[in-house]
Write an enzyme that holds these catalytic residues in place. Structure first.
Site, PDB file in Angstrom:
ATOM      1  N   GLU A  65       0.830  -1.216   0.000  1.00 58.65           N
ATOM      2  CA  GLU A  65       0.000   0.000   0.000  1.00 58.65           C
ATOM      3  C   GLU A  65       0.861   1.261   0.000  1.00 58.65           C
ATOM      4  O   GLU A  65       1.910   1.315   0.633  1.00 58.65           O
ATOM      5  CB  GLU A  65      -0.928   0.033   1.219  1.00 58.65           C
ATOM      6  N   GLY A  66       0.352   2.280  -0.676  1.00 56.26           N
ATOM      7  CA  GLY A  66       1.082   3.539  -0.803  1.00 56.26           C
ATOM      8  C   GLY A  66       0.889   4.457   0.402  1.00 56.26           C
ATOM      9  O   GLY A  66       0.121   4.172   1.325  1.00 56.26           O
ATOM     10  N   PHE A  67       1.597   5.572   0.345  1.00 55.80           N
ATOM     11  CA  PHE A  67       1.645   6.527   1.445  1.00 55.80           C
ATOM     12  C   PHE A  67       0.270   7.081   1.807  1.00 55.80           C
ATOM     13  O   PHE A  67      -0.075   7.211   2.988  1.00 55.80           O
ATOM     14  CB  PHE A  67       2.558   7.682   1.012  1.00 55.80           C
ATOM     15  N   ASN A  68      -0.530   7.378   0.814  1.00 53.13           N
ATOM     16  CA  ASN A  68      -1.779   8.093   1.111  1.00 53.13           C
ATOM     17  C   ASN A  68      -2.907   7.196   1.601  1.00 53.13           C
ATOM     18  O   ASN A  68      -3.772   7.647   2.335  1.00 53.13           O
ATOM     19  CB  ASN A  68      -2.194   8.937  -0.094  1.00 53.13           C
ATOM     20  N   LEU A 305      -1.562  14.781 -11.696  1.00 57.76           N
ATOM     21  CA  LEU A 305      -1.628  13.900 -12.851  1.00 57.76           C
ATOM     22  C   LEU A 305      -0.913  12.603 -12.493  1.00 57.76           C
ATOM     23  O   LEU A 305       0.304  12.519 -12.543  1.00 57.76           O
ATOM     24  CB  LEU A 305      -0.943  14.600 -14.033  1.00 57.76           C
ATOM     25  N   ASP A 385       4.544  18.699  -3.046  1.00 57.05           N
ATOM     26  CA  ASP A 385       3.643  18.767  -4.207  1.00 57.05           C
ATOM     27  C   ASP A 385       2.185  18.914  -3.742  1.00 57.05           C
ATOM     28  O   ASP A 385       1.425  19.719  -4.269  1.00 57.05           O
ATOM     29  CB  ASP A 385       3.747  17.470  -5.031  1.00 57.05           C
ATOM     30  N   THR A 402      -5.702   8.076  -4.114  1.00 55.46           N
ATOM     31  CA  THR A 402      -5.749   8.593  -2.738  1.00 55.46           C
ATOM     32  C   THR A 402      -4.840   9.814  -2.590  1.00 55.46           C
ATOM     33  O   THR A 402      -5.061  10.643  -1.717  1.00 55.46           O
ATOM     34  CB  THR A 402      -5.335   7.533  -1.691  1.00 55.46           C
ATOM     35  N   PHE A 403      -3.828   9.923  -3.442  1.00 58.46           N
ATOM     36  CA  PHE A 403      -2.966  11.111  -3.430  1.00 58.46           C
ATOM     37  C   PHE A 403      -3.826  12.349  -3.716  1.00 58.46           C
ATOM     38  O   PHE A 403      -3.712  13.369  -3.036  1.00 58.46           O
ATOM     39  CB  PHE A 403      -1.889  10.938  -4.509  1.00 58.46           C
TER      40      PHE A 403
HETATM   41  N1  GTP Z   1       6.175  13.795  -5.827  1.00 55.12           N
HETATM   42  C1  GTP Z   1       5.068  13.189  -6.255  1.00 55.12           C
HETATM   43  N2  GTP Z   1       4.893  11.883  -6.029  1.00 55.12           N
HETATM   44  C2  GTP Z   1       3.769  11.312  -6.482  1.00 55.12           C
HETATM   45  C3  GTP Z   1       2.779  12.037  -7.177  1.00 55.12           C
HETATM   46  N3  GTP Z   1       1.777  11.195  -7.491  1.00 55.12           N
HETATM   47  C4  GTP Z   1       2.126   9.996  -6.990  1.00 55.12           C
HETATM   48  N4  GTP Z   1       3.330  10.051  -6.374  1.00 55.12           N
HETATM   49  C5  GTP Z   1       4.043   8.973  -5.683  1.00 55.12           C
HETATM   50  O1  GTP Z   1       3.320   7.791  -5.870  1.00 55.12           O
HETATM   51  C6  GTP Z   1       2.642   7.433  -4.668  1.00 55.12           C
HETATM   52  C7  GTP Z   1       1.198   7.118  -5.008  1.00 55.12           C
HETATM   53  O2  GTP Z   1       0.720   6.176  -4.145  1.00 55.12           O
HETATM   54  P1  GTP Z   1      -0.478   6.472  -3.136  1.00 55.12           P
HETATM   55  O3  GTP Z   1      -0.013   7.510  -2.183  1.00 55.12           O
HETATM   56  O4  GTP Z   1      -0.916   5.163  -2.636  1.00 55.12           O
HETATM   57  O5  GTP Z   1      -1.645   7.061  -3.993  1.00 55.12           O
HETATM   58  P2  GTP Z   1      -2.345   6.371  -5.252  1.00 55.12           P
HETATM   59  O6  GTP Z   1      -1.513   5.211  -5.749  1.00 55.12           O
HETATM   60  O7  GTP Z   1      -2.566   7.481  -6.196  1.00 55.12           O
HETATM   61  O8  GTP Z   1      -3.717   5.838  -4.699  1.00 55.12           O
HETATM   62  P3  GTP Z   1      -4.179   4.302  -4.481  1.00 55.12           P
HETATM   63  O9  GTP Z   1      -4.748   3.861  -5.778  1.00 55.12           O
HETATM   64  O10 GTP Z   1      -5.182   4.341  -3.384  1.00 55.12           O
HETATM   65  O11 GTP Z   1      -2.960   3.533  -4.102  1.00 55.12           O
HETATM   66  C8  GTP Z   1       2.753   8.603  -3.711  1.00 55.12           C
HETATM   67  O12 GTP Z   1       2.736   8.273  -2.382  1.00 55.12           O
HETATM   68  C9  GTP Z   1       4.064   9.241  -4.192  1.00 55.12           C
HETATM   69  O13 GTP Z   1       5.154   8.580  -3.598  1.00 55.12           O
HETATM   70  C10 GTP Z   1       3.000  13.430  -7.408  1.00 55.12           C
HETATM   71  O14 GTP Z   1       2.192  14.139  -7.981  1.00 55.12           O
HETATM   72  N5  GTP Z   1       4.153  13.949  -6.917  1.00 55.12           N
HETATM   73 MG    MG Z   2      -1.120   3.381  -4.534  1.00 51.44          MG
END
Ligand code: GTP
Ligand code: MG
Length: 445
Positions: A65-68, A305, A385, A402-403
């Site tokens: 799972e990612g950060f958000n 984006l 960001d 989720t970001f």
């Molecule tokens: N610096 C930066 N990093 C990004 C950006 N978009 C995505 N990322 C990176 O990619 C990750 C995306 O994973 P999540 O935080 O889980 O968000 P998500 O994948 O869009 O959402 P889920 O589908 O729920 O996982 C972020 O935590 C960042 O590390 C952006 O616009 N800027």
């Molecule tokens: Mg993710």
């Protein structure tokens, strides 16, 4: 005194669950020495009285799972902790950050990162007591966890096609990632700390809200001072989008050093300051209740984006770069803006291509100097960001990300009109008037 407090705390549905969970699921087998016998209708035997020692709740989330999403799981756990504190002195141990799939800067070591790198821990503490993992080790005197509760779903899925709240001690569905060593101590991944171990381990099948864990933590593992719930994302929000959700969310303020970097970028490149943009914040989040629509935002459009895995897996919400550029242009014209800030995980060549597609406008993205990347890592840069996106006049995110959701919440907290916030790109296969994100209006105490 105990019984009346309990019935106030638990709405009737949960009270029922609490009883059935206690009896049906656990009987005596979770840990015989731990069990406080409880019977339906008789809550007198719950132990109260003399001050109990402080207990520690630890948790973690599925590694993929990612950060958000992890931020979202924090909100669920935070409210579980509040529930526990109505009966006992619990503190939440913040799981160190690290090993995230999206944190790709190879030259950096990105594990064992404390929460203070990303968040204002003092703000978190205004909602629930939290400590960093290092403090837990110091305070409890050893890097030892008494009990791991590893959450999983039900092997059989929903029975009768019906979803109901339930929790049971079950065999582990997948081979457990924590294994006993020769001395029967459980070893495994503890946030990159190799000297940590746990004394006991159980798998629990769960289907329900985070509150379902409260009776277990309070009454079934009572001799365990520190309890670690792994795969905490299996628990759902008790009250999604309601006041508890928003209080937890409002307490999750970004660290000041990251906000300052974002503010500096806004001032230098985007003519954006809090005073002009009406986005001033109070020192204590509990005092901040701006009128919806009171925030104006800087004279720029911001977009999130989401590319990389979203683009590769051809999710229907993803627009190609030319299609994204068209939508950015249309919004710039509609809101009479000349500048667009692009937050993206896209590779450099895609950012270059997008800039080429918008020749008549100023396109910005945040490129961290080496020192900032070294100190605050990929996670810190992503927050910068998000912070810049949160202050734009108008925001457009990526559907399902989720970001983007977290940016939308941040803008609600700052007092933006929901119309300037809950917008998203339409994917290539979607109509031009594709369905926009649902609006989650902030709810205050
Ligand atoms: N610096 C930066 N990093 C990004 C950006 N978009 C995505 N990322 C990176 O990619 C990750 C995306 O994973 P999540 O935080 O889980 O968000 P998500 O994948 O869009 O959402 P889920 O589908 O729920 O996982 C972020 O935590 C960042 O590390 C952006 O616009 N800027
Ligand atoms: Mg993710």
């Amino acid at each position: 005194m105990a019984a009346p407090i309990r019935s106030i705390i638990f709405p009737s549905v949960l009270l029922f669950l609490y009883i059935s969970v206690g009896i049906g699921a656990f009987n005596s087998d979770i840990d015989p020495s731990d069990n406080v016998a409880f019977h339906s209708g008789n809550q007198q035997n719950v132990q109260f009285g003399a001050a109990k020692p402080r207990r520690f709740l630890l948790y973690d989330v599925n590694h993929g799972e990612g950060f958000n999403l992890r931020r979202d799981v924090y909100m669920r756990i935070a409210n579980l902790l509040r529930r526990l504190r109505q009966d006992e002195d619990w503190v939440l141990v913040l799981p160190p950050w690290g090993g995230l799939y999206h944190w790709k800067t190879r030259s950096l070591e990105q594990i064992r990162i404390p929460w203070s790198t990303f968040f204002n821990v003092e703000s978190l503490n205004r909602f629930i007591p939290v400590i960093e993992f290092d403090e837990f080790v110091k305070e409890s005197g050893q890097a030892v966890i008494d009990q791991i509760l590893y959450l999983q779903g039900y092997k059989e899925g929903w029975t009768n096609g019906k979803w109901e709240e339930k929790i049971d001690e079950r065999e582990c569905i997948d081979p457990p990632s924590y294994q006993p060593d020769g001395k029967g101590l459980y070893r495994g991944w503890f946030w990159g700390y190799s000297d940590v171990y746990a004394k006991a381990f159980k798998c629990l099948s769960v289907q329900g809200m985070a509150g379902i864990m409260a009776p277990i933590l309070l009454h079934n593992v009572t001799t365990r001072r520190s309890v670690f719930i792994d795969r905490a994302e299996e628990m759902l929000h008790d009250y999604y989008g309601q006041v508890d959700y928003w209080n937890a969310r409002r307490s999750m303020r970004f660290a000041k050093h990251l906000r300052d970097i974002g503010d500096e970028f806004r001032a230098n490149s985007l003519e954006s300051t809090d005073e002009k943009d009406k986005t001033q914040t109070t020192e204590d989040w509990r005092e901040m209740k701006p009128k919806p629509g009171s925030a104006l935002g800087g004279p720029y459009l911001a977009v999130h984006l989401r590319r990389e895995d979203y683009a590769r897996s051809k999710r229907k919400e993803v627009a190609t770069l030319p299609r994204a550029a068209e939508q950015i242009k249309a919004a710039l014209i509609k809101y009479d803006l000349r500048k667009v800030f692009v937050a993206t995980d896209a590779p450099k060549h895609e950012i270059k291509e997008l800039k080429k597609l918008l020749p008549d406008y100023k396109v910005y993205n945040y490129v961290p100097p080496k020192g900032i990347l070294e100190n605050f890592k990929d996670g810190g840069v992503a927050i910068i960001d998000q912070w810049i996106c949160a202050h734009a006049r108008y925001f457009m995110g990526t559907g399902g990300s989720t970001f983007s959701f977290r940016i939308q919440e941040e803008r609600q907290i700052l007092g933006f009109d929901t119309k300037m916030t809950y917008n998203r790109f339409c994917g290539d296969t979607e109509p031009e008037d594709c369905e926009q994100p649902s609006v989650w209006k902030i709810v205050y105490d």
